[in-house]
Design an enzyme around this catalytic site. Sequence first.
Site, mmCIF file in Angstrom:
data_model
loop_
_atom_site.group_PDB
_atom_site.id
_atom_site.type_symbol
_atom_site.label_atom_id
_atom_site.label_comp_id
_atom_site.label_asym_id
_atom_site.label_seq_id
_atom_site.Cartn_x
_atom_site.Cartn_y
_atom_site.Cartn_z
ATOM 1 N N ARG A 60 46.617 -8.352 3.789
ATOM 2 C CA ARG A 60 47.114 -7.645 2.706
ATOM 3 C C ARG A 60 47.986 -8.646 1.885
ATOM 4 N NH1 ARG A 60 43.267 -4.920 2.966
ATOM 5 N NH2 ARG A 60 42.992 -2.559 3.045
ATOM 6 N N GLU A 88 47.667 -5.784 -7.166
ATOM 7 C CA GLU A 88 46.209 -6.140 -7.336
ATOM 8 C C GLU A 88 45.951 -5.276 -8.609
ATOM 9 O OE1 GLU A 88 43.875 -6.129 -3.908
ATOM 10 O OE2 GLU A 88 45.128 -7.883 -2.610
ATOM 11 N N HIS A 92 40.236 -10.305 -3.664
ATOM 12 C CA HIS A 92 40.196 -9.570 -2.794
ATOM 13 C C HIS A 92 38.672 -9.345 -2.220
ATOM 14 C CE1 HIS A 92 42.416 -5.939 -0.420
ATOM 15 N NE2 HIS A 92 41.259 -6.447 0.171
#
Length: 313
Positions: free
Chosen positions: A230, A259, A278
């Site tokens: 993360r 994000e 991601h």
Amino acid sequence: MKKILVTYKFPGNYLNEIKNYEVKIRPENENPEKWLLNNIKDAYGILITLMDKIDREIIDHAENLKVISTYSVGYDHIDVKYALSKGIRVTNTPEVLSDSTADMIFGLMIAIARRLVEGDKLIRNNKWEAGWYPEFMLGTDVHGLTIGIVGMGRIGRAILKRAHGFDMRCIYYSRHKHDVDAQYVDIDELLKKSDYVVLCMDYNSETHHFMDYDKFLKMKKSAFIINGTRGKVINENDLIKALNNKIINGAALDVFENEPLKSENPLTKMDNVIVTPHLGSATKETRDKMAYVAVKNLINTLSGNEPLYEIKI
Ligand code: GLV
């Protein structure tokens, strides 16, 4: 009929396995947050992704909710403690995604070490002028160098397996020692010795901004940081500062503090940084398996059986 809410479409036809419930999938033109808030009151189960923030407010809107099934391994987007205190069970999809996530993280490590993205851009921008010469675009070896894995859960172990295949020296730091073929060291030693610092720990209040400027200062100047867990485990401003001040050699990042990452972010302007959106578990095979697990978790829990995976804190 009792309702189940699904916030995003996902691969496979597993939703057809859900019997005796009305499955409502969010229409694509509806805002996920608002849609969930407007519909959760009488839902018995919700199938969500890491994009859906499940906080107290939304939990308080739910009057019948029995299970939150997240289509992800991470669950930092859910107030799990609060959900559990309300008798709502929380399930996730670990294990099935460990190998593809490890492939991605390892790929990022090789890509930053061997300057793959830089080389690709060079050709596309028509800048490959001199052909081959002995000092052209030299990178760093992966084999034989030291990988320092932070966090030795399922993904950490999958990375370790790959690192052994590359004849790397393997060290790790984790909250607990594990029975793995790597040397356990404290974090300072890991930062001091590693050529590649690979972050694999969970994100929570204890790991928030785990990597800050002080820790970057402890790394070798020639070392790289790789992050596929993360974004918030790194203080991104400190990372940018460390890269600008040449405290470390480079970074390969699949996750970010905010994000989606925008191209205005200074990280996107640096040649010694690779950014990907991601994609850790993003393969057809793995996303299909995650769908199977997420639906099975939901059905099992609602029918009074054990889910395949459950978060207990
Ligand atoms: C992806 O980041 C996940 O948590 O599954």
